[in-house]
Design a protein around this motif. Structure first.
Motif, PDB file in Angstrom:
ATOM      1  N   PHE A 166       2.559   6.835  -6.856  1.00  0.00           N
ATOM      2  CA  PHE A 166       1.050   7.545  -7.269  1.00  0.00           C
ATOM      3  C   PHE A 166       1.967   9.209  -7.112  1.00  0.00           C
ATOM      4  O   PHE A 166       1.749  10.682  -7.706  1.00  0.00           O
ATOM      5  N   LEU A 167       2.285   9.544  -5.749  1.00  0.00           N
ATOM      6  CA  LEU A 167       3.090  10.487  -5.354  1.00  0.00           C
ATOM      7  C   LEU A 167       4.231  11.360  -6.405  1.00  0.00           C
ATOM      8  O   LEU A 167       3.990  11.910  -6.661  1.00  0.00           O
TER       9      LEU A 167
ATOM     10  N   VAL B  38       8.791   7.119  -0.120  1.00  0.00           N
ATOM     11  CA  VAL B  38       7.723   6.771   0.198  1.00  0.00           C
ATOM     12  C   VAL B  38       8.253   5.301  -0.200  1.00  0.00           C
ATOM     13  O   VAL B  38       7.430   4.525  -0.116  1.00  0.00           O
TER      14      VAL B  38
ATOM     15  N   LEU C 201       1.516   3.963  -3.350  1.00  0.00           N
ATOM     16  CA  LEU C 201       1.252   5.272  -2.982  1.00  0.00           C
ATOM     17  C   LEU C 201       2.814   6.499  -3.202  1.00  0.00           C
ATOM     18  O   LEU C 201       2.546   7.811  -3.730  1.00  0.00           O
TER      19      LEU C 201
ATOM     20  N   LEU D  38       0.694  -1.433   0.040  1.00  0.00           N
ATOM     21  CA  LEU D  38       0.496   0.107  -0.180  1.00  0.00           C
ATOM     22  C   LEU D  38       0.821   1.116   0.259  1.00  0.00           C
ATOM     23  O   LEU D  38       0.874   1.891  -0.775  1.00  0.00           O
ATOM     24  N   ILE D  39       1.945   1.241   0.629  1.00  0.00           N
ATOM     25  CA  ILE D  39       2.947   2.848   0.660  1.00  0.00           C
ATOM     26  C   ILE D  39       3.572   2.496  -0.078  1.00  0.00           C
ATOM     27  O   ILE D  39       4.048   3.354  -1.289  1.00  0.00           O
TER      28      ILE D  39
END
Length: 308
Positions: free
Chosen positions: A141-142, A289, A138, A134-135
């Motif tokens: 995406f970031l 991340v 993310l 999940l991280i």
């Protein structure tokens, strides 16, 4: 029966240096190569030379070819990994920097967990792996979102290239899973030579369909492009790859996987230092991340290696 002697420490260090820094520098070498070669012509040349050298080595040792069925599987996996994966990297570097490509490729272990359906029960019973996935996504995406907002010259092709790199990462994983299930009794070098030669032929066909041969001439290739190609063949496809294979037989896989953290950092630094590539603060946040996610995904493997 006594346990096998540990490998020489110096060789382990040199092998890790090769995997960490040579593989990390191949992204910039691709950029230099693109100064004189279209992307799929570049990878076709890279693969055919490395593949023939590996095959010649195997035949000098009188190693037989694997059965036809396994040869076909190795050829398919080579096309998926080296054309769909590495070929997509070369194509994408026409639109985004080598450092950006390296960061996006760093998410490849996450796709492995998603696509390796046979081990889902094992993977998704670990809270660290689920959290890391999940991280990690993310972070992707970031990286794409924040970098897109900061870059004044970002175009639609930049975004498409970033998505293309992720598609390439998925194809690499699919090819890797096929390879894992079709090793047979042949050596890794023999199987790799088949993969490389098949990928070279397919890359040449892709170049033909894409019109890369139209009006193209080797006489106009600058020196830095030739040097980039030579680096990719000798250090990228031979030295670093063989170092990686050697490490697989002597060091815990969880330790080898640490190259995932180092490669993008090396690529970003070299791109900034030697090619004046920009790396925005938002992309740095995304990279951080992503690496945290990969670290969490690998926690079960690190624990297992310590127990063993």
């Amino acid at each position: 029966m006594s346990a096998p002697a540990p490998p020489p420490r110096l060789l382990v260090i040199l092998a890790f240096i090769a995997v960490y820094f040579i593989w990390g520098s191949t992204y910039l070498a691709v950029r230099f190569g693109l100064a004189g070669f279209p992307p799929f012509i570049l990878v076709a040349l890279r693969y055919i030379v490395a593949g023939i050298l590996m095959l010649a080595y195997c035949k000098i040792k009188r190693e037989a070819f694997p059965p036809i069925k396994l040869m076909n599987l190795q050829a398919i996996s080579g096309i998926l990994m080296l054309v769909g994966g590495t070929g997509m990297v070369a194509w994408a570097e026409q639109y985004i920097t080598s450092g950006q490509v390296a960061v996006l490729i760093a998410a490849q272990p996450l796709w492995f967990l998603i696509l390796d359906k046979a081990n889902w029960r094992q993977y998704f019973s670990e809270k660290y792996i689920i959290t890391g996935l999940l991280i990690g996504f993310l972070g992707i995406f970031l990286f794409m979102k924040l970098g897109h907002e900061e870059a004044s010259k970002t175009s639609t092709m930049n975004v498409i290239a970033m998505i293309g790199v992720q598609i390439g990462a998925m194809l690499w994983v699919v090819g890797s899973l096929i390879t894992k299930k079709s090793k047979g009794s042949s050596s890794v070098i023999m199987n790799s030579s088949i993969q490389l030669i098949a990928a070279s032929i397919f890359s040449a066909l892709v170049a033909l369909v894409a019109g890369e041969y139209s009006g193209y001439s080797f006489t106009h290739v600058p020196l830095n492009a030739w040097l980039g190609l030579i680096f990719l063949i000798t250090f990228g496809s031979l030295v670093a790859y063989l170092a990686y294979i050697w490490l697989l037989g002597h060091v815990a896989p969880a330790l080898i996987s640490t190259y995932t953290y180092v490669n993008p950092v090396v690529a970003v630094f070299l791109g900034w230092a030697l090619a004046d590539e920009k790396f925005y603060s938002g992309q740095f946040i995304g990279l951080t991340v992503i690496l945290i996610g990969i670290l969490l995904v690998n926690v079960p493997g690190y624990r297992k290696s310590k127990v063993e």
